[in-house]
Every structure is written in C-alpha cells, then in structure tokens.
Design an enzyme around this catalytic site. Sequence first.
Site, PDB file in Angstrom:
ATOM      1  N   GLY A  38       6.590 -59.090 -68.693  1.00 25.86           N
ATOM      2  CA  GLY A  38       5.580 -58.047 -67.999  1.00 25.86           C
ATOM      3  C   GLY A  38       6.078 -56.555 -67.841  1.00 25.86           C
ATOM      4  N   ARG A  39       5.174 -55.683 -67.484  1.00 29.33           N
ATOM      5  CA  ARG A  39       5.769 -54.346 -67.546  1.00 29.33           C
ATOM      6  C   ARG A  39       5.060 -53.588 -66.461  1.00 29.33           C
ATOM      7  NH1 ARG A  39       8.593 -52.360 -71.969  1.00 29.33           N
ATOM      8  NH2 ARG A  39       8.122 -53.230 -73.903  1.00 29.33           N
ATOM      9  N   GLY A  40       5.966 -52.940 -65.800  1.00 27.11           N
ATOM     10  CA  GLY A  40       5.395 -52.051 -64.638  1.00 27.11           C
ATOM     11  C   GLY A  40       5.565 -50.727 -65.160  1.00 27.11           C
ATOM     12  N   SER A  42       7.951 -48.279 -64.183  1.00 27.69           N
ATOM     13  CA  SER A  42       9.316 -48.040 -64.205  1.00 27.69           C
ATOM     14  C   SER A  42      10.062 -49.210 -64.263  1.00 27.69           C
ATOM     15  CB  SER A  42       9.853 -46.992 -63.259  1.00 27.69           C
ATOM     16  OG  SER A  42       9.687 -47.489 -62.026  1.00 27.69           O
ATOM     17  N   SER A  43       9.430 -50.489 -64.724  1.00 30.62           N
ATOM     18  CA  SER A  43      10.075 -51.580 -64.908  1.00 30.62           C
ATOM     19  C   SER A  43       9.723 -52.559 -65.937  1.00 30.62           C
ATOM     20  CB  SER A  43      10.178 -52.282 -63.417  1.00 30.62           C
ATOM     21  OG  SER A  43       8.832 -53.019 -63.322  1.00 30.62           O
ATOM     22  N   VAL A  45      10.137 -56.708 -66.744  1.00 32.97           N
ATOM     23  CA  VAL A  45      10.510 -58.039 -66.478  1.00 32.97           C
ATOM     24  C   VAL A  45      10.716 -58.836 -67.628  1.00 32.97           C
ATOM     25  CG1 VAL A  45       9.635 -60.063 -65.068  1.00 32.97           C
ATOM     26  CG2 VAL A  45       8.994 -57.757 -64.365  1.00 32.97           C
ATOM     27  N   LYS A  60      13.661 -58.541 -62.947  1.00 35.10           N
ATOM     28  CA  LYS A  60      12.697 -57.169 -62.996  1.00 35.10           C
ATOM     29  C   LYS A  60      13.925 -55.891 -62.999  1.00 35.10           C
ATOM     30  CE  LYS A  60       9.598 -54.800 -60.113  1.00 35.10           C
ATOM     31  NZ  LYS A  60       8.387 -55.061 -59.205  1.00 35.10           N
ATOM     32  N   ASP A 153      -1.299 -54.461 -52.213  1.00 38.06           N
ATOM     33  CA  ASP A 153      -1.688 -54.457 -53.593  1.00 38.06           C
ATOM     34  C   ASP A 153      -1.783 -55.808 -53.968  1.00 38.06           C
ATOM     35  OD1 ASP A 153      -2.031 -53.027 -56.047  1.00 38.06           O
ATOM     36  OD2 ASP A 153      -0.085 -52.964 -56.894  1.00 38.06           O
ATOM     37  N   LYS A 155      -3.855 -58.349 -56.100  1.00 37.50           N
ATOM     38  CA  LYS A 155      -4.775 -58.546 -57.025  1.00 37.50           C
ATOM     39  C   LYS A 155      -4.276 -59.662 -57.970  1.00 37.50           C
ATOM     40  CE  LYS A 155      -2.342 -54.738 -59.258  1.00 37.50           C
ATOM     41  NZ  LYS A 155      -2.234 -53.372 -60.015  1.00 37.50           N
ATOM     42  N   ASN A 158      -0.950 -59.600 -59.492  1.00 36.17           N
ATOM     43  CA  ASN A 158       0.387 -59.747 -58.892  1.00 36.17           C
ATOM     44  C   ASN A 158       0.449 -61.056 -57.942  1.00 36.17           C
ATOM     45  OD1 ASN A 158       1.219 -57.114 -59.300  1.00 36.17           O
ATOM     46  ND2 ASN A 158       0.502 -56.344 -57.710  1.00 36.17           N
ATOM     47  N   ASP A 171       5.192 -58.746 -56.217  1.00 38.18           N
ATOM     48  CA  ASP A 171       5.194 -57.154 -56.443  1.00 38.18           C
ATOM     49  C   ASP A 171       4.848 -56.688 -54.895  1.00 38.18           C
ATOM     50  OD1 ASP A 171       5.068 -54.654 -57.098  1.00 38.18           O
ATOM     51  OD2 ASP A 171       3.507 -54.905 -58.482  1.00 38.18           O
ATOM     52  N   THR A 190      -4.890 -50.428 -55.918  1.00 40.21           N
ATOM     53  CA  THR A 190      -5.500 -50.372 -57.183  1.00 40.21           C
ATOM     54  C   THR A 190      -6.837 -49.984 -56.787  1.00 40.21           C
ATOM     55  OG1 THR A 190      -3.818 -51.866 -57.802  1.00 40.21           O
ATOM     56  CG2 THR A 190      -5.806 -51.471 -59.304  1.00 40.21           C
TER      57      THR A 190
HETATM   58  P1  ADP Z   1       5.518 -54.007 -61.067  1.00 42.94           P
HETATM   59  O1  ADP Z   1       5.769 -53.286 -59.626  1.00 42.94           O
HETATM   60  O2  ADP Z   1       6.127 -52.839 -61.785  1.00 42.94           O
HETATM   61  O3  ADP Z   1       3.906 -54.032 -61.106  1.00 42.94           O
HETATM   62  P2  ADP Z   1       5.803 -56.779 -60.945  1.00 42.94           P
HETATM   63  O4  ADP Z   1       6.704 -57.105 -59.993  1.00 42.94           O
HETATM   64  O5  ADP Z   1       4.277 -56.873 -60.709  1.00 42.94           O
HETATM   65  O6  ADP Z   1       6.185 -55.231 -61.281  1.00 42.94           O
HETATM   66  O7  ADP Z   1       5.925 -57.244 -62.226  1.00 42.94           O
HETATM   67  C1  ADP Z   1       5.279 -57.007 -63.556  1.00 42.94           C
HETATM   68  C2  ADP Z   1       4.658 -58.086 -64.425  1.00 42.94           C
HETATM   69  O8  ADP Z   1       5.958 -58.685 -64.814  1.00 42.94           O
HETATM   70  C3  ADP Z   1       3.898 -59.154 -63.437  1.00 42.94           C
HETATM   71  O9  ADP Z   1       2.587 -58.775 -63.407  1.00 42.94           O
HETATM   72  C4  ADP Z   1       4.027 -60.376 -64.379  1.00 42.94           C
HETATM   73  O10 ADP Z   1       3.351 -60.448 -65.446  1.00 42.94           O
HETATM   74  C5  ADP Z   1       5.606 -60.157 -64.737  1.00 42.94           C
HETATM   75  N1  ADP Z   1       6.345 -61.068 -63.690  1.00 42.94           N
HETATM   76  C6  ADP Z   1       6.979 -60.415 -62.606  1.00 42.94           C
HETATM   77  N2  ADP Z   1       7.763 -61.493 -61.844  1.00 42.94           N
HETATM   78  C7  ADP Z   1       7.757 -62.666 -62.479  1.00 42.94           C
HETATM   79  C8  ADP Z   1       8.007 -63.817 -62.453  1.00 42.94           C
HETATM   80  N3  ADP Z   1       8.686 -64.090 -61.349  1.00 42.94           N
HETATM   81  N4  ADP Z   1       7.900 -64.903 -63.302  1.00 42.94           N
HETATM   82  C9  ADP Z   1       6.864 -64.330 -64.362  1.00 42.94           C
HETATM   83  N5  ADP Z   1       6.576 -63.440 -64.558  1.00 42.94           N
HETATM   84  C10 ADP Z   1       6.770 -62.219 -63.817  1.00 42.94           C
HETATM   85 MG    MG Z   2       2.772 -55.387 -60.652  1.00 44.49          MG
END
Ligand code: ADP
Ligand code: MG
Length: 404
Positions: A38-40, A42-43, A45, A60, A153, A155, A158, A171, A190
């Site tokens: 997944g992507r945020g 600035s991150s 995963v 992450k 947040d 949803k 998350n 998150d 959101t």
């Molecule tokens: P951001 O703060 O950038 O939204 P998140 O912590 O929500 O970052 O992580 C972004 C996405 O990465 C999540 O919505 C999910 O799809 C994936 N992800 C995050 N943590 C995990 C995890 N522990 N296992 C599987 N997927 C994850």
């Molecule tokens: Mg998130």
Amino acid sequence: MTVKLRENMAKEEEYDKLPDKDAAKEFYAKYEPKEILGRGISSTVRRCIEKETGIEYAAKIIDLSNDDSSVDATRQEINILRVVAGHPYIIELQDIFESSTFMFLVFELCKHGELFDYLTSVVTLSEKKTRYIMRQVFEGVQHIHSRGVVHRDLKPENILLDDNLNVKITDFGFARKLEGSELLHDLCGTPGYLAPETLKTNMFEDAPGYSYEVDIWACGVIMYTLLVGCPPFWHRKQMVMLRNIMEGKYSFSSPEWADISESPKDLIRKLLVVDPKQRITIDEALRHEFFQSVIPTIGLEETINAVKLHTSGFDARRKFKMAILFVRAMVRIQRLRFTPEPLSLEAARCDPYRIKLLRKIVDGCAFRVYGHWVKKGEGQNRAALFENSPKTDLKHIYLANLSL
Ligand code: ADP
Ligand code: MG
C-alpha cells in the site's frame, strides 16, 4: 533494535531517537523487502521477510526528504502506537529504524489487507459479518480511547484484516493523546468520515472543539458502508456532502436497506447523531441489541423434547410419528428464512434492481467492471456505482437538446 524498542516501551519513554545514518543498512541487513502492499502520501508499505526467522512483516517506509514535518509526525505516530499497543485489534509495531532520510516502521503483517478492498471484492457485507467486524472495531476503539487517544481517521482503508479475518486498526498518523478534558480544533481526517463537530469547529468561531466522539461517528459511517456498500452522506458536490454531514442528513431509503433488519439501523441512528453529547457511547454501542442478537436455531434435541412433553399421553408409536412430523415442519419453517423471494417476471422487467438476487448480480457486475474506479479515501466513486437513478442535471440537458 527490537529489544531496544521493547525496553523503551517498558519504560514508557517518548520515542526521540537521533538520526542514525546506518539505520537503513541495519534494516536491509535484517529484513528482505518484497512487493508493495500500500501507499500513503509520503510512505510506502512493503511486505518484508525477517532473514533470520523467515517471518513476514509489513514495513512502512517513510521518506523524510520531502517534508521536514514528517520526522515529528512519524515520531508522534510511534509514540501513540506504543501507548495503544497490546490489544488484539490494534496493529502491533515490531521494530523501528530511523536514518536522516528514511524511517522504517516494521509491523505485524495483515495478509488480508484493507477492509476497504475486502468490501470492494464482496460489494456488501451480511448483517452477521458486519456484526463480527464492527464488534472488533468497537472493542479496538474502546481500547484506544481508554488509553486517552483519539484516532481521528477511522475508515475501511485503515482497518486491516489478518489471516483469520480479524480486525487490526492501523494508521495512527492523525491520532492524538488527549490531556484531561482537552478539546481539539484542527481539521483532519477524510471528508466522508468527518464528524459534524469537526466541521463546525472549523466553520464557527464559537464552536467548542471536538473529542473522542468523532471516532464513534466514523464507526457509524463505516457500519452503514459495510451493510450497503456506499457511504451515508455522499454527494457528487463535496460542499453538499459536508452540509449533509453537519445536518446528519442520510437515509435508509435505497433498495438495499429493505432487506436489512431493524437493529443495525437502530444502532446506526444512534451512532450518527449530530450532537456528540447525545451520541451513543462505545460501551452502550457494544451493549446494543445488534451485538446481542444470535440467529435463533431450534435444536433437534430441544424440538424432540418439546414433542415428548406435548405427547406424553399417546402410545409410543404415535408419539414417534408425531415427533417426526413436528421435526419436519420445524426444519421447513427454518429453511423458509433462507428461501429466496419468489421472482416476478413483471418486477424483473420493470425494476430489476428492486429484487435482491438481481441487485446483487447487477452490483457485482458493476464492481467487477468498474471496481478499479473506486477511489480510496472518500468512497465517492463507490457510491456512484450504486446510483441507479438518472442524474437530474444530465436529464435536464438531454431534454433541452431534444426540444431544439
Ligand atoms: P498512511 O499513513 O500513509 O495512510 P498506512 O499505515 O495507512 O499509511 O498504510 C498504507 C497502506 O499500506 C494501508 O492502507 C494498507 O493497504 C497497507 N498496510 C499498512 N500496514 C499494513 C500491514 N501491517 N499489513 C498489510 N498491509 C498494510
Ligand atoms: Mg492510511
């Protein structure tokens, strides 16, 4: 590093490690990064494997080079993760590595990904599955609040699902630890999940601020969305959506709601209450009849015992025959619940969407074809996929063209 993190946790110290250039090397020495999960903003995963044990985790990786504030924001997120750690429905932070350009947060891996993607794959959840998921979400949020933290947040993006489809709330990027009866004022979260008091705090000078109740509101939005697939306050024009939120304007009028029983609707009504003081509390929500109800099943043994009681004056042979007939009747009555409604050709032709079976097929096909349009965050495109009434403005243009 893991040991260090655990020691720190025990001491309940704030996380404020100084930049360490070798941290990135340390991370790559210990873990092998794999595909992106997944992507945020600035991150990124990624799934990763701990080389020594072969155990999978989710890392992450936060890029600190774009934005100076992301170092403080990530440290704040780490501190909160430590405060809320140790609950089965909260994501567990395993390891931290910090260099001057990147931060690596290693979490337990949730193999089934986001609740959002699960919902997109099944379109809607049954009452039973919604009960299973929402109970865990409420218990997780109850724990977060008990530690003095508001998530802000919540949803389906998350909320992650582990191997057994159990919830892991994640998150904590917007989460805040509250001191006493402190109220918050900043606008974050959101749009579709924002509580009325969060919006009002930012629109009216004399608005008091907001607190834990914003998470309870978000739970109401999530529960509504799980049951029917689209969010409660959606409108193509975002300003109208925000007004709908502030007025608590939503309805159970779409065809999907016709098949849903009263108790989840009652709970949603109590969650989506505009005045946070009148809104149901988490403890009350968990005691609500929606979480108490169990599908009534009449056991065969109980039925036979009941028959025995009623037929004690008859001879054994007749008693046995009566018991068989009674059990057969009970089985038929129980099966009726699962028998699909009779199909009317007329209804299928004029209004196919009214019929549950056809509606499921129509929505399923729409999601398979247009599922990739469903944008994360606001659930707006998701709602658009459920729209089966003509858009009045388009209809207007169409009619105007016809009259030319
Ligand atoms: P951001 O703060 O950038 O939204 P998140 O912590 O929500 O970052 O992580 C972004 C996405 O990465 C999540 O919505 C999910 O799809 C994936 N992800 C995050 N943590 C995990 C995890 N522990 N296992 C599987 N997927 C994850
Ligand atoms: Mg998130």
